[in-house]
Design an enzyme around this catalytic site. Sequence first.
Site, PDB file in Angstrom:
ATOM      1  N   ASP A  66       0.839  -1.206   0.000  1.00  0.00           N
ATOM      2  CA  ASP A  66       0.000   0.000   0.000  1.00  0.00           C
ATOM      3  C   ASP A  66       0.875   1.258   0.000  1.00  0.00           C
ATOM      4  OD1 ASP A  66       0.900  -0.128   2.607  1.00  0.00           O
ATOM      5  OD2 ASP A  66      -1.077   0.102   3.527  1.00  0.00           O
ATOM      6  N   SER A  67       2.212   1.061  -0.012  1.00  0.00           N
ATOM      7  CA  SER A  67       3.135   2.183  -0.237  1.00  0.00           C
ATOM      8  C   SER A  67       2.864   2.817  -1.596  1.00  0.00           C
ATOM      9  CB  SER A  67       4.591   1.706  -0.148  1.00  0.00           C
ATOM     10  OG  SER A  67       4.796   0.577  -0.965  1.00  0.00           O
ATOM     11  N   ASP A  79      -1.098  -6.127  -0.144  1.00  0.00           N
ATOM     12  CA  ASP A  79      -1.470  -5.520   1.144  1.00  0.00           C
ATOM     13  C   ASP A  79      -2.975  -5.316   1.271  1.00  0.00           C
ATOM     14  OD1 ASP A  79       0.742  -5.125   2.762  1.00  0.00           O
ATOM     15  OD2 ASP A  79       1.234  -3.162   1.909  1.00  0.00           O
ATOM     16  N   LYS A 130      -1.076  -9.475   2.956  1.00  0.00           N
ATOM     17  CA  LYS A 130      -0.307  -9.003   4.121  1.00  0.00           C
ATOM     18  C   LYS A 130      -1.171  -8.022   4.892  1.00  0.00           C
ATOM     19  CE  LYS A 130       3.409  -6.058   3.741  1.00  0.00           C
ATOM     20  NZ  LYS A 130       2.929  -4.858   4.468  1.00  0.00           N
ATOM     21  N   GLU A 164      -1.173  -5.401   8.611  1.00  0.00           N
ATOM     22  CA  GLU A 164      -0.342  -4.769   9.643  1.00  0.00           C
ATOM     23  C   GLU A 164      -0.953  -4.972  11.030  1.00  0.00           C
ATOM     24  OE1 GLU A 164       0.292  -0.629   8.729  1.00  0.00           O
ATOM     25  OE2 GLU A 164       1.157  -1.073   6.773  1.00  0.00           O
ATOM     26  N   GLU A 223       9.450  -3.988  10.231  1.00  0.00           N
ATOM     27  CA  GLU A 223       9.786  -2.681   9.653  1.00  0.00           C
ATOM     28  C   GLU A 223      10.336  -1.758  10.725  1.00  0.00           C
ATOM     29  OE1 GLU A 223       6.873  -0.887   7.061  1.00  0.00           O
ATOM     30  OE2 GLU A 223       8.002   0.981   6.930  1.00  0.00           O
TER      31      GLU A 223
END
Length: 253
Positions: A43-44, A82, A111, A113, A181
Amino acid sequence: MKKLNLRNLKESKQKNLQMLTCYDYQTALLLNNTDLDLILVGDSLGNVILGYETTIEVTLDDMLVFAKAVRRGALDKFLIVDLPFGSYSTINQGIHSATKLFQASKCEAIKLEGAFPYQLKLIERLTQTGIPVMGHIGLTPQSVHQLGGYFKHGKKEDDAQRLLKEAQSLQDAGCFAVVLEMVEEPVAARITQELKIPTIGIGSGKKTDGQVLVINDLLKLGRENPPKFCVPVADLYQLKKDLIEKYLINQRS
Ligand code: KIV
């Protein structure tokens, strides 16, 4: 190179796994022809492709567009996508979003978070339904406001212990790998030693089982300097700018 699957990935401790982000078809085609292990549609893309200030603005529909484009180019790579902010705020919503993303993008894994209890439950449910999940702890950009900014995690012993516990819980919940991270190197090393599943670091030193970078940082595609932990292999921003300026001069002469 043979496409990875969950069985050989779980056995990839200390195999120096290399993962890069990718957001478009042409780059996916290129990466598909390298011996890169894993591709992440992160999602960057909110920051580097869409110009958002944070990843919080990225939607599930955004992720679907980019994930499908990457899949079309990278048929021979293990593809992870993501789950964006706000698409897994409850277990039911998370199951719905992950199922849609997994099914429509034809990726191999998703993925997400964090490692709060409801997220662990969600991971259990997803893996039971056949959706492989990669975890992500330390700096979790979707929670930047809750965390109070972007900074290194695990400096104090209680923070290190919390990270260790979170990583263990993600493994127990069924994650096949976990991204660390911006975790202090000794803490990332400790987590890596204690987990059976591979750890993939970003800004967390060299002692993880693999590394991930944002491809735009690695190639320096943007005007701004990449984060300190990323040493770019080129300056494609400058190269492209020079070439376009040269082209314009030629056109006008
Ligand atoms: O969105 C992303 O690119 C990521 C990586 C930095 C791990 O989550």
